[in-house]
Design a protein around this motif. Structure first.
Motif, mmCIF file in Angstrom:
data_model
loop_
_atom_site.group_PDB
_atom_site.id
_atom_site.type_symbol
_atom_site.label_atom_id
_atom_site.label_comp_id
_atom_site.label_asym_id
_atom_site.label_seq_id
_atom_site.Cartn_x
_atom_site.Cartn_y
_atom_site.Cartn_z
ATOM 1 N N ARG A 57 0.867 -1.111 -0.012
ATOM 2 C CA ARG A 57 -0.068 0.115 0.074
ATOM 3 C C ARG A 57 0.929 1.463 -0.049
ATOM 4 N NH1 ARG A 57 -3.704 -1.058 5.073
ATOM 5 N NH2 ARG A 57 -1.681 -1.852 5.902
ATOM 6 N N ARG B 126 -7.084 8.511 -6.592
ATOM 7 C CA ARG B 126 -7.029 9.249 -5.477
ATOM 8 C C ARG B 126 -6.013 10.426 -5.409
ATOM 9 N NH1 ARG B 126 -10.504 6.324 -1.323
ATOM 10 N NH2 ARG B 126 -11.226 4.378 -2.474
ATOM 11 N N TRP C 4 -7.106 7.792 3.655
ATOM 12 C CA TRP C 4 -7.774 7.761 2.311
ATOM 13 C C TRP C 4 -6.883 7.248 1.220
ATOM 14 C CZ3 TRP C 4 -8.392 11.488 -1.968
ATOM 15 C CH2 TRP C 4 -9.655 10.875 -2.662
ATOM 16 N N GLU D 29 -6.193 3.056 0.167
ATOM 17 C CA GLU D 29 -7.506 2.463 -0.228
ATOM 18 C C GLU D 29 -7.492 2.305 -1.732
ATOM 19 O OE1 GLU D 29 -11.176 4.129 1.277
ATOM 20 O OE2 GLU D 29 -10.240 4.382 3.347
ATOM 21 N N ASN E 69 -7.649 3.650 11.724
ATOM 22 C CA ASN E 69 -8.801 3.921 10.889
ATOM 23 C C ASN E 69 -9.282 5.219 11.532
ATOM 24 O OD1 ASN E 69 -9.259 1.774 9.062
ATOM 25 N ND2 ASN E 69 -9.536 0.269 10.879
ATOM 26 N N GLN F 147 -15.745 2.402 -4.317
ATOM 27 C CA GLN F 147 -14.269 2.298 -4.025
ATOM 28 C C GLN F 147 -13.526 2.222 -5.616
ATOM 29 O OE1 GLN F 147 -12.868 2.244 -1.089
ATOM 30 N NE2 GLN F 147 -14.779 2.937 -0.423
#
Length: 251
Positions: A5, A80, A104, A107, A166, A183
């Protein structure tokens, strides 16, 4: 630990002028496990001796950095996009601290954009983003060095991964994407093609005028970016524009 990620997040520097900053940023990215450095029209030598001296054992990040001419090129493939700002602006944008907004980015395919050392991001560059980050500094001296700002954000991203944090409604502002939002967000290039088609159509029907189109389109960009459109939704809007164009053509 190198989390995918983190390695998938693009750190984009727009027109960086200081090779020492670029080298320091390469080093902290390697420290924190981030993998993609994008340089937009750099105003320095990103592989020169000054940059390499600051990078130390991260000079591979300098040689592997992607150099592009425009911000749009650097954002290809990103769903994003967060832009950073340190200045108070007249734009109607909500800014978030790193701890509030950076989750954010984890994701989906994403980019974090930093502006030039002397001016920050322009308004046009800011409108490429869907959300905005501002590091809460002391009002006595708010200006951060570019490498310092990137370091803070890279550290926060790594902490989020390590702690699996989170955002909590009790401790943070409302995140830019609420629960239940799509998403599979539309990638940047699909959104840009939509905005170009929308502007052309609105000029054609007389809603926009050439001398005011730029400012009106900035507001429309903000409206649609806040909606976090999915790829399917953008395709539907493009279909509406094509139908409008066909309808107004002389028969």
């Amino acid at each position: 630990m190198s989390d995918p990620r983190l390695r998938d997040i693009k750190i984009i520097l727009v027109e960086p002028a200081g090779p020492l900053n670029v080298g320091a940023i390469a080093r902290v990215m390697k420290n924190m496990g981030l993998g993609q450095l994008i340089l937009v029209n750099p105003h320095c030598d990103p592989v020169g001796e000054d940059a390499k001296r600051m990078a130390v054992h991260a000079d591979d990040y300098l040689t592997q950095a992607q150099v592009v001419e425009t911000l749009s090129e650097g954002l290809v493939g990103c769903e994003r996009v967060i832009a950073t700002t340190a200045r108070s602006r007249r734009l109607q944008i909500a800014t978030h601290s790193p701890r509030q907004i950076l989750p954010w980015l984890l994701e989906g395919s994403a980019a974090l954009v930093f502006g030039p050392e002397d001016r920050g991001l322009s308004n046009d560059e800011l409108y490429h983003a869907q959300a905005f980050l501002q590091i809460p500094t002391s009002p006595e001296y708010a200006a951060l060095n570019l490498a310092q700002a990137v370091t803070i954000c890279c550290y926060e991203l790594r902490q989020l991964v390590l702690e699996d944090l989170n955002p909590s409604p009790e401790t943070s502002l409302q995140p830019p994407v609420e629960a239940g939002q799509p998403q599979n967000l539309a990638p940047f290039q699909q959104r840009e093609a939509f905005f170009q088609a929308l502007e052309a159509a609105l000029l054609e029907i007389g809603y926009l005028y050439p001398h005011t189109a730029k400012s009106r389109m900035q507001k429309l960009r903000q409206l649609f970016n806040r909606s976090h459109l999915s790829a399917q939704e953008v395709a539907m809007l493009r279909g509406m524009i094509r139908q409008l164009h066909w309808k107004i053509q002389p028969k």
